[in-house]
Design an enzyme around this catalytic site. Sequence first.
Site, PDB file in Angstrom:
ATOM      1  N   CYS A   2      14.039  15.551  -7.802  1.00 31.65           N
ATOM      2  CA  CYS A   2      13.891  16.445  -9.191  1.00 31.65           C
ATOM      3  C   CYS A   2      15.964  16.000  -9.311  1.00 31.65           C
ATOM      4  O   CYS A   2      16.614  16.039  -8.597  1.00 31.65           O
ATOM      5  CB  CYS A   2      13.932  18.101  -8.509  1.00 31.65           C
ATOM      6  N   ARG A  27      15.764   8.082 -12.292  1.00 36.93           N
ATOM      7  CA  ARG A  27      15.541   8.693 -10.476  1.00 36.93           C
ATOM      8  C   ARG A  27      13.919   8.852 -11.000  1.00 36.93           C
ATOM      9  O   ARG A  27      12.525   9.087 -10.391  1.00 36.93           O
ATOM     10  CB  ARG A  27      16.371   9.798 -10.718  1.00 36.93           C
ATOM     11  N   TRP A  71      10.795  16.512 -10.069  1.00 38.39           N
ATOM     12  CA  TRP A  71       8.871  14.919 -10.086  1.00 38.39           C
ATOM     13  C   TRP A  71       8.042  16.112  -8.380  1.00 38.39           C
ATOM     14  O   TRP A  71       8.828  16.462  -7.756  1.00 38.39           O
ATOM     15  CB  TRP A  71       9.718  14.361  -8.785  1.00 38.39           C
ATOM     16  N   ASN A  97      15.194  21.774  -5.734  1.00 36.16           N
ATOM     17  CA  ASN A  97      15.311  20.343  -5.660  1.00 36.16           C
ATOM     18  C   ASN A  97      15.302  20.728  -4.208  1.00 36.16           C
ATOM     19  O   ASN A  97      15.601  20.999  -3.410  1.00 36.16           O
ATOM     20  CB  ASN A  97      16.218  19.190  -5.912  1.00 36.16           C
ATOM     21  N   GLY A  98      13.740  19.807  -3.781  1.00 35.36           N
ATOM     22  CA  GLY A  98      13.292  19.803  -2.164  1.00 35.36           C
ATOM     23  C   GLY A  98      12.474  20.213  -1.861  1.00 35.36           C
ATOM     24  O   GLY A  98      11.755  20.560  -2.602  1.00 35.36           O
ATOM     25  N   GLU A 469       3.694  -8.011   7.357  1.00 35.07           N
ATOM     26  CA  GLU A 469       4.744  -6.572   6.704  1.00 35.07           C
ATOM     27  C   GLU A 469       6.051  -7.241   5.953  1.00 35.07           C
ATOM     28  O   GLU A 469       6.939  -6.903   4.963  1.00 35.07           O
ATOM     29  CB  GLU A 469       4.772  -5.232   6.232  1.00 35.07           C
ATOM     30  N   LYS A 473       8.161  -8.328   2.523  1.00 29.13           N
ATOM     31  CA  LYS A 473       9.437  -8.179   1.837  1.00 29.13           C
ATOM     32  C   LYS A 473      10.271  -9.199   1.951  1.00 29.13           C
ATOM     33  O   LYS A 473      10.783  -9.979   1.222  1.00 29.13           O
ATOM     34  CB  LYS A 473      10.065  -6.949   3.078  1.00 29.13           C
ATOM     35  N   GLU A 476       8.292 -12.078  -1.156  1.00 30.16           N
ATOM     36  CA  GLU A 476       8.638 -10.948  -2.668  1.00 30.16           C
ATOM     37  C   GLU A 476      10.203 -11.162  -2.856  1.00 30.16           C
ATOM     38  O   GLU A 476      10.585 -10.949  -3.822  1.00 30.16           O
ATOM     39  CB  GLU A 476       7.620  -9.804  -2.783  1.00 30.16           C
ATOM     40  N   HIS A 492      -3.628 -21.986  16.596  1.00 30.67           N
ATOM     41  CA  HIS A 492      -5.124 -22.830  16.320  1.00 30.67           C
ATOM     42  C   HIS A 492      -4.511 -22.895  14.637  1.00 30.67           C
ATOM     43  O   HIS A 492      -4.828 -22.952  13.901  1.00 30.67           O
ATOM     44  CB  HIS A 492      -6.196 -21.215  15.771  1.00 30.67           C
ATOM     45  N   LYS A 592       6.386  -2.311 -10.418  1.00 31.23           N
ATOM     46  CA  LYS A 592       6.549  -1.291  -9.505  1.00 31.23           C
ATOM     47  C   LYS A 592       4.907  -1.512  -9.238  1.00 31.23           C
ATOM     48  O   LYS A 592       4.322  -0.325  -8.158  1.00 31.23           O
ATOM     49  CB  LYS A 592       7.169  -0.619  -9.837  1.00 31.23           C
TER      50      LYS A 592
HETATM   51  C1  F6R Z   1       5.239  -4.610  -2.213  1.00 24.66           C
HETATM   52  C2  F6R Z   1       5.129  -3.892  -2.501  1.00 24.66           C
HETATM   53  C3  F6R Z   1       3.158  -4.339  -3.529  1.00 24.66           C
HETATM   54  C4  F6R Z   1       2.658  -2.712  -3.018  1.00 24.66           C
HETATM   55  C5  F6R Z   1       1.119  -3.121  -4.061  1.00 24.66           C
HETATM   56  C6  F6R Z   1       0.244  -1.774  -4.546  1.00 24.66           C
HETATM   57  O1  F6R Z   1       6.181  -4.919  -2.145  1.00 24.66           O
HETATM   58  O2  F6R Z   1       5.341  -2.935  -3.965  1.00 24.66           O
HETATM   59  O3  F6R Z   1       2.730  -5.073  -2.669  1.00 24.66           O
HETATM   60  O4  F6R Z   1       2.147  -2.064  -2.212  1.00 24.66           O
HETATM   61  O5  F6R Z   1       1.191  -3.139  -5.378  1.00 24.66           O
HETATM   62  O6  F6R Z   1       0.883  -0.545  -4.701  1.00 24.66           O
HETATM   63  P1  F6R Z   1       0.462   0.872  -4.503  1.00 24.66           P
HETATM   64  O7  F6R Z   1       1.282   1.457  -3.004  1.00 24.66           O
HETATM   65  O8  F6R Z   1       1.731   1.753  -5.042  1.00 24.66           O
HETATM   66  O9  F6R Z   1      -1.435   0.752  -5.075  1.00 24.66           O
END
Ligand code: F6R
Length: 597
Positions: A2, A27, A71, A97-98, A469, A473, A476, A492, A592
């Site tokens: 928050c 935020r 939030w 907040n918290g 993963e 990272k 992307e 293989h 996002k």
């Molecule tokens: C990678 C990333 C995406 C999300 C994916 C699922 O860094 O952020 O691969 O993990 O789009 O998103 P959520 O978790 O919001 O369903």
Amino acid sequence: MCGIVGYTGDREAQELLLSSLKRLEYRGYDSAGIAIVSGEITIFKDKGNINNLSKQIPKMKGRTGIAHTRWATHGVPMKNNSHPFSDCTSRFALVHNGIIENYQEIKDELMKKGHIFSSETDSEVIVHLIEDFFKEIGDTEKAVRATVKRLEGSYAILLIEKESNRIFAIRNRSPLVIGLGDGENFIASDVPALLEHTSSVIYLQEGDIAEVTPERVLITDHDGNAMKREAQEIEWSLEDAEKGGYKHFMLKEIFEQPSAIQDSMRGRWVEPADRYNHRSLRSIKIVACGTSYHAGLTGKYILEEILKIPVTVEVASEYRYSPPIRENSTVILITQSGETADTIAAAVEARRRGGRTIAITNVVGSTITREVDEVIYTQAGPEMGVAATKTFTTQLVALYQLALRYGVESGRLDYDDAKEIERELRLIPRKVRAVLDSHEDIEKVAEFLRKAENMFFIGRNINYPTAMEGALKMKEISYIHAEGYPAGELKHGPLALLTSETPVLAIACRNATFEKMLGNIREVGARESPIIVVGFKKDRRILERYADRVIDIPETIPLLSPIPVSVALQLLSYYTADMRGAEIDRPRNLAKSVTVE
Ligand code: F6R
């Protein structure tokens, strides 16, 4: 989390507070509210954004006030759950907040005494507790001190009182900063909210209680002893300040992980009244996308090791179109946003097929929460960078906790073993901090990768998904083509691609597959590929013999190693991408929240 702002001075507070609050919009939030003192306290609050709030509220007179963007952590976004909160006598109002961990216990006590609550939040209990102590002691300052002694958890609180121009600012594990003006003072959770008005600030420290009036700031500890805090000059631009001084949101969020993980250990579980009997649990299915899918793959190793039942993991966009076989499993849907279209559709489908559904999400009240039987909330706070970082490691925390709970409840995990794993889990935030402290070493390793166009991440067992993963990272945000592979699979096919131009990152945390992993690293070395190894610090000497570069992490039990390893890999991707001049917080072609199928 928050956003909080407060003002006391000779100007009208309403406009000033709302415009300061707008500085915290970056935020992320779901509700907003304001309280102003003018003799009495007037409160306006609602779900939605600050513009929505501004349209509804009449002109409020008064020169002292507090405001908040919420939030949601406890209770869905709605007017009643928005801050500020007032007590039964309308003498006080506060924003928080918290997370108050012992709020339920306090709430039960206060309800017995006749207090009436209007929200589902943990925050509301604070103002009622202050009211209760005030009734007994008759002094606000003493009531505040008595209250903080009862609170467990993290909190940044601003409290106002009717017929007064003072604001109490209280800090415990949640930031608060006081902006110093001339005949006026400002308070905020974040510097950007203050910068328009002043650059002279005092950062409150843990346990500080500040009494702020237009003329002075008095800081004491919980027992009333005066605390000396120096004012500092802020030289950040507004943009720098939003990122807390970090160059990118992603880096800020990577560094927030110790507290995000800690908060998520106190994560919230919302389950139906007829609690499920875990003894009858025969299998589990996990469904998710992207990074959340990788959390799911890690979850398979965690749950299979602890529960000794089969766990399958599916990508949501595949699951939803798979043949409609009757679902006998518990289905766990993982989605940080709670809005990913494929994961939501998979939840609907899993229910239709008869599965018992559980969502792990970071957003209270998000769509997925309405489509499942149970919800586990991670407490990572809003994530602004497109690449998931803190939401991933907190998803892992949720999976460990779920496994421990089901393990003990089903009798499949010995209570002492569960305690031992939990003890190690509690040490993880400290270990993550140690990884973050070694960021300069990791940055040097990134130098080694900056020219690469292709690379492999390899791991075995529970760190095979960590490798996937790590590769996601890297690709992307740095645009290096990276593949995550089980180390045993290299021979293989992929070995054909290895040359002196193809770096390989190997995860070699000591466990039952350690020797095998060293063998795989040797295979890679024979193709002259540059090698980076991530492993436990105590094995550094051994690993150095196999690698061109070593990233070491503090030792933990193998089951928990994906968290510190992932944090190291996040930093490595970040620094590599930054050296390549990539647009880290908004990688090309990505969003996002993926709300289309
Ligand atoms: C990678 C990333 C995406 C999300 C994916 C699922 O860094 O952020 O691969 O993990 O789009 O998103 P959520 O978790 O919001 O369903």
